[in-house]
Design a protein around this motif. Structure first.
Motif, PDB file in Angstrom:
ATOM      1  N   VAL A   1      33.415  43.553  44.918  1.00 55.98           N
ATOM      2  CA  VAL A   1      33.832  43.023  43.622  1.00 55.98           C
ATOM      3  C   VAL A   1      32.784  42.080  43.056  1.00 55.98           C
ATOM      4  N   SER A   2      32.670  42.108  41.736  1.00 56.89           N
ATOM      5  CA  SER A   2      31.757  41.224  41.007  1.00 56.89           C
ATOM      6  C   SER A   2      32.578  40.396  40.036  1.00 56.89           C
ATOM      7  N   PRO A   3      32.172  39.154  39.808  1.00 52.48           N
ATOM      8  CA  PRO A   3      32.898  38.337  38.836  1.00 52.48           C
ATOM      9  C   PRO A   3      32.712  38.893  37.435  1.00 52.48           C
ATOM     10  N   MET A   4      33.740  38.706  36.615  1.00 51.82           N
ATOM     11  CA  MET A   4      33.668  39.160  35.226  1.00 51.82           C
ATOM     12  C   MET A   4      33.927  37.955  34.320  1.00 51.82           C
ATOM     13  N   SER A   5      33.161  37.877  33.268  1.00 54.07           N
ATOM     14  CA  SER A   5      33.391  36.790  32.315  1.00 54.07           C
ATOM     15  C   SER A   5      34.330  37.285  31.217  1.00 54.07           C
TER      16      SER A   5
END
Length: 65
Positions: A59-63
């Motif tokens: 998972v990658s952070p999302m803004s």
């Protein structure tokens, strides 16, 4: 051997390391990894041997707002 990566079945060689999977997938940084709902710290990626039916989440952070 079969594993699940982000909800999709994938095949890897027996005794594959998590780092090898990441080298193949090349996720965009920053990212986090969980195997079977357990967070894995970056310094352990080369020490984790994948097992049959492991469920891996990359998972990658999302803004947003």
């Amino acid at each position: 051997m079969k594993i699940i990566v982000n909800g999709e079945e994938a095949s890897v060689e027996q005794n594959s390391l998590l780092q090898s999977l990441l080298d193949q997938r090349q996720p965009c940084t920053p990212f986090a990894i969980a195997i079977n709902d357990q967070f894995i710290t970056r310094n352990r990626y080369s020490d984790i041997t994948l097992q049959e039916s492991d469920q891996i989440e990359i998972v990658s952070p999302m803004s947003g707002g």
